[in-house]
Scaffold this motif. Structure first.
Motif, short mmCIF file in Angstrom:
data_model
loop_
_atom_site.label_atom_id
_atom_site.label_comp_id
_atom_site.label_asym_id
_atom_site.label_seq_id
_atom_site.Cartn_x
_atom_site.Cartn_y
_atom_site.Cartn_z
N CYS A 50 0.84 -1.20 0.00
CA CYS A 50 0.00 0.00 0.00
C CYS A 50 0.87 1.25 0.00
CB CYS A 50 -0.89 0.04 1.24
SG CYS A 50 -2.13 -1.26 1.28
N VAL A 51 0.28 2.35 -0.42
CA VAL A 51 0.94 3.66 -0.38
C VAL A 51 -0.06 4.69 0.12
CG1 VAL A 51 2.55 3.17 -2.27
CG2 VAL A 51 0.33 4.19 -2.78
N ASP A 52 0.45 5.83 0.56
CA ASP A 52 -0.40 6.95 0.91
C ASP A 52 -0.97 7.56 -0.37
OD1 ASP A 52 0.06 6.79 3.67
OD2 ASP A 52 1.90 7.97 3.49
N VAL A 53 -2.23 7.95 -0.32
CA VAL A 53 -2.86 8.62 -1.45
C VAL A 53 -2.42 10.08 -1.41
CG1 VAL A 53 -5.04 9.26 -2.53
CG2 VAL A 53 -4.83 7.06 -1.36
N GLY A 54 -1.84 10.55 -2.51
CA GLY A 54 -1.34 11.92 -2.57
C GLY A 54 -2.46 12.95 -2.69
N ASN A 55 -2.15 14.18 -2.40
CA ASN A 55 -3.12 15.27 -2.53
C ASN A 55 -3.59 15.35 -3.98
OD1 ASN A 55 -3.00 16.02 0.14
ND2 ASN A 55 -1.38 17.52 -0.20
N GLY A 56 -4.90 15.34 -4.17
CA GLY A 56 -5.45 15.43 -5.51
C GLY A 56 -5.43 14.12 -6.28
N GLU A 57 -4.90 13.06 -5.68
CA GLU A 57 -4.82 11.75 -6.35
C GLU A 57 -6.03 10.91 -5.95
OE1 GLU A 57 -1.34 8.40 -6.97
OE2 GLU A 57 -1.55 9.26 -4.98
N ASP A 58 -6.60 10.19 -6.91
CA ASP A 58 -7.70 9.29 -6.57
C ASP A 58 -7.13 7.96 -6.08
OD1 ASP A 58 -7.95 7.19 -8.97
OD2 ASP A 58 -7.46 9.16 -9.81
N VAL A 59 -7.95 7.19 -5.36
CA VAL A 59 -7.46 5.95 -4.74
C VAL A 59 -7.06 4.91 -5.78
CG1 VAL A 59 -8.56 6.26 -2.50
CG2 VAL A 59 -9.82 5.13 -4.32
N LEU A 60 -7.73 4.85 -6.92
CA LEU A 60 -7.36 3.89 -7.96
C LEU A 60 -5.96 4.19 -8.50
CD1 LEU A 60 -7.96 1.51 -9.82
CD2 LEU A 60 -9.14 3.12 -11.34
N SER A 61 -5.67 5.46 -8.74
CA SER A 61 -4.32 5.83 -9.21
C SER A 61 -3.27 5.51 -8.16
CB SER A 61 -4.27 7.32 -9.55
OG SER A 61 -5.13 7.60 -10.63
N ALA A 62 -3.58 5.74 -6.89
CA ALA A 62 -2.64 5.42 -5.82
C ALA A 62 -2.41 3.91 -5.73
CB ALA A 62 -3.13 5.97 -4.49
N ALA A 63 -3.48 3.13 -5.87
CA ALA A 63 -3.34 1.67 -5.83
C ALA A 63 -2.46 1.18 -6.98
CB ALA A 63 -4.71 1.01 -5.88
N ALA A 64 -2.65 1.75 -8.16
CA ALA A 64 -1.81 1.39 -9.32
C ALA A 64 -0.36 1.77 -9.04
CB ALA A 64 -2.33 2.06 -10.57
N ARG A 65 -0.17 2.92 -8.45
CA ARG A 65 1.18 3.39 -8.12
C ARG A 65 1.84 2.48 -7.08
NH1 ARG A 65 2.71 6.84 -4.22
NH2 ARG A 65 0.61 7.63 -3.85
N ALA A 66 1.06 1.93 -6.17
CA ALA A 66 1.61 1.02 -5.15
C ALA A 66 2.27 -0.19 -5.81
CB ALA A 66 0.52 0.56 -4.18
N GLY A 67 1.61 -0.77 -6.79
CA GLY A 67 2.18 -1.92 -7.49
C GLY A 67 3.45 -1.57 -8.23
N HIS A 68 3.45 -0.41 -8.85
CA HIS A 68 4.62 0.01 -9.61
C HIS A 68 5.76 0.48 -8.71
CE1 HIS A 68 7.11 2.83 -11.94
NE2 HIS A 68 7.02 1.88 -12.85
N ASP A 69 5.46 1.41 -7.81
CA ASP A 69 6.52 2.00 -6.98
C ASP A 69 7.10 1.04 -5.97
OD1 ASP A 69 5.97 4.29 -8.39
OD2 ASP A 69 5.22 5.43 -6.67
N GLU A 70 6.28 0.19 -5.39
CA GLU A 70 6.75 -0.68 -4.31
C GLU A 70 7.23 -2.04 -4.80
OE1 GLU A 70 7.19 0.57 -1.37
OE2 GLU A 70 6.11 2.42 -1.76
N LEU A 71 6.64 -2.54 -5.89
CA LEU A 71 7.01 -3.88 -6.37
C LEU A 71 7.59 -3.89 -7.78
CD1 LEU A 71 3.98 -5.99 -5.10
CD2 LEU A 71 6.16 -5.55 -3.96
N GLY A 72 7.54 -2.77 -8.46
CA GLY A 72 8.07 -2.71 -9.81
C GLY A 72 7.20 -3.43 -10.82
#
Length: 152
Positions: A50-72
């Motif tokens: 999981c990641v923190d949802v950024g300001n102005g970011e929707d939860v779906l975009s943050a969830a997608a970013r979690a997979g990319h940023d944390e697991l590549g």
């Protein structure tokens, strides 16, 4: 009126549970091991990244970013399905799932330093996993029975 815990504390997080099926019909989930410091020292536990949802970011975009940023791992928002959502006055937690064609091994970074594939047991309890994970995995397993795309 609902009591608020830590009214000064706001948390908004999102994550992605990657999963796949084998030729025998077993469902496998990818959990990442994170390091947490506690009064007892360092604790290593497996969890859904999981990641923190950024300001102005929707939860779906943050969830997608979690997979990319944390697991590549590359994510496809069109393929992601929300299976867990908790919202209170000051806490939001949304978890999505995405099916992978095979058991890819991630390149962990950030707060996660290792990841393993676990066969999803009937009781959804995985040893050495985060304490909230069983209920999250039960929700995920329930979502599979409702989703025709989950069938191999």
């Amino acid at each position: 009126m609902e009591a608020r815990f830590f009214p000064f504390f706001n948390m908004k997080i999102a994550g992605t549970l990657f999963w796949t099926s084998d030729k025998y019909g077993n469902t496998w989930v990818l959990l990442a091991r994170r390091r947490k410091d506690s009064a007892l020292g360092r604790i290593y536990t497996y969890t859904i990244p999981c990641v923190d949802v950024g300001n102005g970011e929707d939860v779906l975009s943050a969830a997608a970013r979690a997979g990319h940023d944390e697991l590549g791992l590359m994510t496809d928002k069109a393929e992601m399905q929300r299976f867990w959502n908790v919202e209170t006055d000051n806490i939001v937690m949304s978890l999505y799932s995405q099916r992978l064609a095979s058991m890819k091994m991630p390149k962990c970074k950030g707060m996660y330093f290792d990841a393993l594939w676990f066969c999803l047991p009937d009781d959804c309890h995985i040893e050495d996993a985060d304490s909230l994970l069983a209920s999250e995995l039960e929700a995920f397993a329930s979502s599979l029975s409702k989703d025709s795309r989950a069938v191999v």
